[in-house]
Structures are given as structure tokens and as C-alpha cells.
Scaffold this motif. Sequence first.
Motif, PDB file in Angstrom:
ATOM      1  N   GLU B  21       0.806  -1.216   0.000  1.00 57.02           N
ATOM      2  CA  GLU B  21       0.000   0.000   0.000  1.00 57.02           C
ATOM      3  C   GLU B  21       0.841   1.270   0.000  1.00 57.02           C
ATOM      4  O   GLU B  21       2.052   1.232   0.219  1.00 57.02           O
ATOM      5  CB  GLU B  21      -0.933  -0.013   1.206  1.00 57.02           C
ATOM      6  N   ALA B  25      -2.547   5.778   1.590  1.00 51.53           N
ATOM      7  CA  ALA B  25      -3.516   4.777   2.049  1.00 51.53           C
ATOM      8  C   ALA B  25      -3.317   4.539   3.540  1.00 51.53           C
ATOM      9  O   ALA B  25      -4.283   4.450   4.305  1.00 51.53           O
ATOM     10  CB  ALA B  25      -3.354   3.475   1.265  1.00 51.53           C
ATOM     11  N   MET B  50      -5.486   9.611  -5.560  1.00 51.93           N
ATOM     12  CA  MET B  50      -4.690   8.414  -5.205  1.00 51.93           C
ATOM     13  C   MET B  50      -3.835   7.874  -6.358  1.00 51.93           C
ATOM     14  O   MET B  50      -3.340   6.758  -6.290  1.00 51.93           O
ATOM     15  CB  MET B  50      -5.598   7.287  -4.661  1.00 51.93           C
ATOM     16  N   MET B  51      -3.678   8.657  -7.436  1.00 52.44           N
ATOM     17  CA  MET B  51      -2.870   8.149  -8.543  1.00 52.44           C
ATOM     18  C   MET B  51      -1.877   9.176  -9.084  1.00 52.44           C
ATOM     19  O   MET B  51      -1.469   9.116 -10.235  1.00 52.44           O
ATOM     20  CB  MET B  51      -3.751   7.592  -9.659  1.00 52.44           C
ATOM     21  N   GLY B  52      -1.497  10.107  -8.225  1.00 57.09           N
ATOM     22  CA  GLY B  52      -0.397  10.985  -8.613  1.00 57.09           C
ATOM     23  C   GLY B  52      -0.771  12.203  -9.422  1.00 57.09           C
ATOM     24  O   GLY B  52       0.105  12.922  -9.896  1.00 57.09           O
ATOM     25  N   VAL B  53      -2.067  12.473  -9.584  1.00 52.69           N
ATOM     26  CA  VAL B  53      -2.482  13.586 -10.432  1.00 52.69           C
ATOM     27  C   VAL B  53      -2.734  14.869  -9.639  1.00 52.69           C
ATOM     28  O   VAL B  53      -2.304  15.947 -10.034  1.00 52.69           O
ATOM     29  CB  VAL B  53      -3.754  13.212 -11.238  1.00 52.69           C
ATOM     30  N   ARG B  67       6.214  15.152  -0.332  1.00 48.74           N
ATOM     31  CA  ARG B  67       6.191  13.898  -1.101  1.00 48.74           C
ATOM     32  C   ARG B  67       4.741  13.602  -1.482  1.00 48.74           C
ATOM     33  O   ARG B  67       3.838  13.845  -0.692  1.00 48.74           O
ATOM     34  CB  ARG B  67       6.738  12.718  -0.267  1.00 48.74           C
ATOM     35  N   GLN B  68       4.541  13.074  -2.667  1.00 47.96           N
ATOM     36  CA  GLN B  68       3.195  12.640  -3.053  1.00 47.96           C
ATOM     37  C   GLN B  68       2.937  11.306  -2.349  1.00 47.96           C
ATOM     38  O   GLN B  68       3.400  10.262  -2.808  1.00 47.96           O
ATOM     39  CB  GLN B  68       3.117  12.436  -4.561  1.00 47.96           C
ATOM     40  N   MET B  71       2.046   8.070  -4.068  1.00 49.91           N
ATOM     41  CA  MET B  71       3.022   7.455  -4.969  1.00 49.91           C
ATOM     42  C   MET B  71       4.180   6.797  -4.205  1.00 49.91           C
ATOM     43  O   MET B  71       5.083   6.251  -4.811  1.00 49.91           O
ATOM     44  CB  MET B  71       3.601   8.493  -5.939  1.00 49.91           C
ATOM     45  N   LYS B  73       5.414   3.945  -1.724  1.00 49.76           N
ATOM     46  CA  LYS B  73       5.029   2.668  -1.141  1.00 49.76           C
ATOM     47  C   LYS B  73       5.512   2.612   0.305  1.00 49.76           C
ATOM     48  O   LYS B  73       6.613   3.066   0.610  1.00 49.76           O
ATOM     49  CB  LYS B  73       5.689   1.554  -1.980  1.00 49.76           C
TER      50      LYS B  73
END
Lengths: 463, 90
Positions: B21, B25, B50-53, B67-68, B71, B73
Motif C-alpha cells: 500500500e 492509504a 490516489m494516482m499521482g495527479v 512527497r506525493q 506514490m 510505497k
Amino acid sequence: MSTVCDLLVIGAGPAGMAAASTAARLGVSTLLVDEQAALGGQIYRNVESHSNDADGVSAADWQRGAALVREFRASGARHRAGTQVWQLDPAQEGACKIYVTDGTQADVIRARRVLLATGAMERPVPIPGWTLPGVMTVGAAQILYKTGKHVPQAGTWIAGSGPLLWLFAAQALEAGGKIEGILDTAPRSNFAHALRHSMAALRGRAYLERGLALQARVRRAGVPVIKDVAAIEAKGEDRLTTLRFRVGGRWRDVLASTLLLHHGVVPNVHATRSLRAQHRWDGPQRCFVPVVDAWGMTSAEAYAVAGDGAGIVGAEASALRGRLAALESARRLGVIDEQRRDTEAAPIRGDLARHMPVRAFLDQLFAPRASLLAPADEVLVCRCESITAGRIRDAVRLGCAGPNQMKAFTRCGMGPCQARMCGLAAAEIIAHERGVGMEEVGVFNVRPPLKPLSLQELAALPE
Amino acid sequence: MTRETVTVYVDGKPVSVGAGESAAAAALHAGLSYTRTSPVTDEKRAPYCMMGVCFECLMVIDGVPSRQACMVKVAAGMRIERQIGARELG
């Protein structure tokens, strides 16, 4: 340390995996980079971990994704995970320099050709309160499900329109999630418009049958589906507590702890924009798409784009378009001749012809409601810089003609997301306010770095 | 299927999350009601795409600001903290 390859594929979803496998099989030295830790892209996210194979709703999808991963693993193409691209240089003397980072160190990759398979993102549609914690996208919730098996809890509402909305609702219910209700914002008139494409759509019967099955599954679970919802507002102090919506001219309030929004998907054009490749406005899909030829070649020398990034076509067609772009890339690299390319392409084009006719029907059926694309003045459009629709309209009245001037007028689009979230929405508002088409308004220019970088990361760069 | 988990620290509180995750998350599972405040308006914000956009999930991870989180882990012992206002320069 710099890396060299003949073909660099960016993005490990269906298009990227299929493209890299096809190219490597032909003997092209191929590198696939992707920002995620594992292969799959968004649609097949986490497909290798097998944690999703028991999901009855999308078992066939997972099998297709797993097959692409197996093909890739056997192809000889290299894979670099956890790698974000932050600059794409135009081709110079037969090579492109692509700047990447793994989050701690920057690096440069030299490639003779580049194939962009950066996929799609959910269409950002600003509504009142969409920045409140508790409001996120359906895609975000699906990522939480795919990576951690987390499902929506009591108090969750879903609102919007689009195939993904129904897929996720069915998946979540199947996995034991709780959904209080679905607010369907597609206008009733969409169906009549879609029917004009019904003959063509029948050739894509599988898509229609699946869609109906997903909707039936949601209804069977007893989840209320409220049709023709004209407006949605998220309310709360520091977090979402209440969802307001208007249906049949009347407002209703319901308690909500989570609101998942979805308004279809649009190509992620950040990379092609940064290359200044030609783009066109796609009316039915209401988004900008890169201009490509029948092989996915863009107007930027040595750059191709395949998959949903070249216009929304879905996962299966994306993989096929990835293969076509890989064939032409291999031809241009001198690895195969035209005859071989065409021989290999013929069956792929045949498959593609089965997937494409249904698109016009789906585009109409799930088209976003026009009034949602014209948010009220007080609604935040640029989340990063907190710029409202009203400030954008004021700037237009002062003579601001397009998104790039809008930056100077308001700072709209100048935050960390670099207008990924507000770009399309701001352009729609400007076009509406000026009474001109989207082509004329255009979108924000994109400049590197495509992702914020630290000086420490940059210091690792060779040269 | 047994799920591999790791322990991370979300604003100092230990949380056990799946090894695959993201930090964002983990922050959501830890019940963090918001993950940053807007440097422009001080409003509370939380992960959105949740996908970097969207860049709404900017957090301080292992001491590194902005930090994003979606993205990144998770890793054992990772420190995931709210980012209040603009990141500190340095």
C-alpha cells in the motif's frame, strides 16, 4: 548513470505492456518505465499480487491483465518500476533524452524513440465542497480496493456518471462494501442521443451486456439509484458531513461521511503537451487528445502515443493500439520492413475494429451534464491555488483570453499539480464565458519539470 | 492468502498496513482526518485521486516534505506526517 535503449515505453498499463512486449519480441531493445511499484497501470493495478482474482465482477479483466504481464515478462523487455518522468526533450540527432527520478535520484535515459502510454485520468469536475476531506474520486476508492482490499463503509455515497462508477459499485458490493446510494448525474436525454449509435454499438454487444449486468447487480443489492441528479454539493466544516443534491427541481440533504465522485475519464495529456505535440478537441469525449496517425505517431518527431492517452478506448483496445504503435516504432527503427509491419498489423486491426464501434454510444450515454461543467462562481476550480470559478470569469471579463493568460491574472494552474486538475475545467469556463469553442481557448502550456523535484534529486544527474 | 504487513508511523502513531500500500492509504487507514492544509487558505485537505495527479496528498515522509504520499510505497518504520501549510525550505 544514464541508460540507453532503442525504444522507451512510458507507462505499464495495457498499452505500455503490449507495446513493450511487441517491440522486444521483434528484437528492439526496449525499456518500460512506470511510476508504480508493479506492472499493470491503473486498470490492472496490483494484478500480479493475485489479491484480486477472487473478485467475480472483474475476473475476466484480471485474466487479460495477467496475460499481458506474462507476455511482458517473457518478451525480454526491461522494466524499471517506481520511476517518474519529469522532462521529455524533443528528438535531437536521432535520440531523445528523457529525465526521470526514482524519488531520491534523478537520471537521464537516452532513447531513439519513445512510446507514451500514460493512460487516462478521471475528468475533474469541480463541485461545491469537493476539496473537503471525505470527498475523493471513485478511481481513488478503487485503488484502495485493488491495493488493500479496502471497501466503502457506511455513509458512503457515489455520484456522477460513467462505466467505472458502475464497475466500482458492483466490485465494492461484491466485496462486502456499503453504499448508501448512487446519484446518477447523466441527463436523461443522453440515452436518446446514444440510441443514434445503437446499430454500431450492437457490434460491441459484450460491453453493453456487461454494463447492464453491473447496473443490475447494484440494484439487486438494494442500493438506491437516483437518476437525473442535476447538482451535487458537499457540505461540512473540516470534513464532509452532508451531501446535498437537486433532483426534479428539489434539493435534498443526506448524511454522508464519504463522497466518491466520477465523471468519466479523459486522456492524460501532460507529457504530450510538454512536447508541444499537436492536440485537437474531441467533441463527443469533451477532452483534448493528441493528434496521431493510424499508428499512434504524434507530430513530435520520434514520439508515439498509444492507449487511452491517445483518446479513450478502454483497456482491450488500448493494448491493441500499443501493439500497432510498437510495430511502426520498430519499422522506423529499421528493425522490420513495411511488409512485415502490415502483415503483423492486419489481425490487430481486425480485433480493434470489434472494440471501436461501441465507443460513440458509450460517449453519448455517459456524457457529462453541461451544467456541471459550468460551476457557480463560489466553487473552487483550481484546488492548489484556491481559485474560484468567479475569479476565472472576472479575469475573462477583464480581457483574459485563455488559460495561459489566466495564470498571470489569477495564479490558476500554477500550483504543484500544474493544472492537471483545473486545466480542462478552467478552459470550459473560459470558453463558455467568451462564447467560443474549446479549440480557440486551448489549455495550459506544460513545462518541465513535470513533477516537483528536490535539488538533492537533481544533484544526482549525470553530466 | 496471507497478507504481508508492515508497521508505519502516521503522525507518530503505529499503524499496520499491507506491504503493497501507499503512504496515503496508510494515512487514511490510520483515520487521519486530513493530510495537509492548503498553503493558500489553510483549509484542510486529504488525498483525492490516489494516482499521482492531484497533489492533494503532499505529506512529510521520513522527514522529506512535499512527497506525493499516494506514490510512495510504505516501508517498515516509515514516518508519515501531515504537512501544514507550505513546506519548509531547506
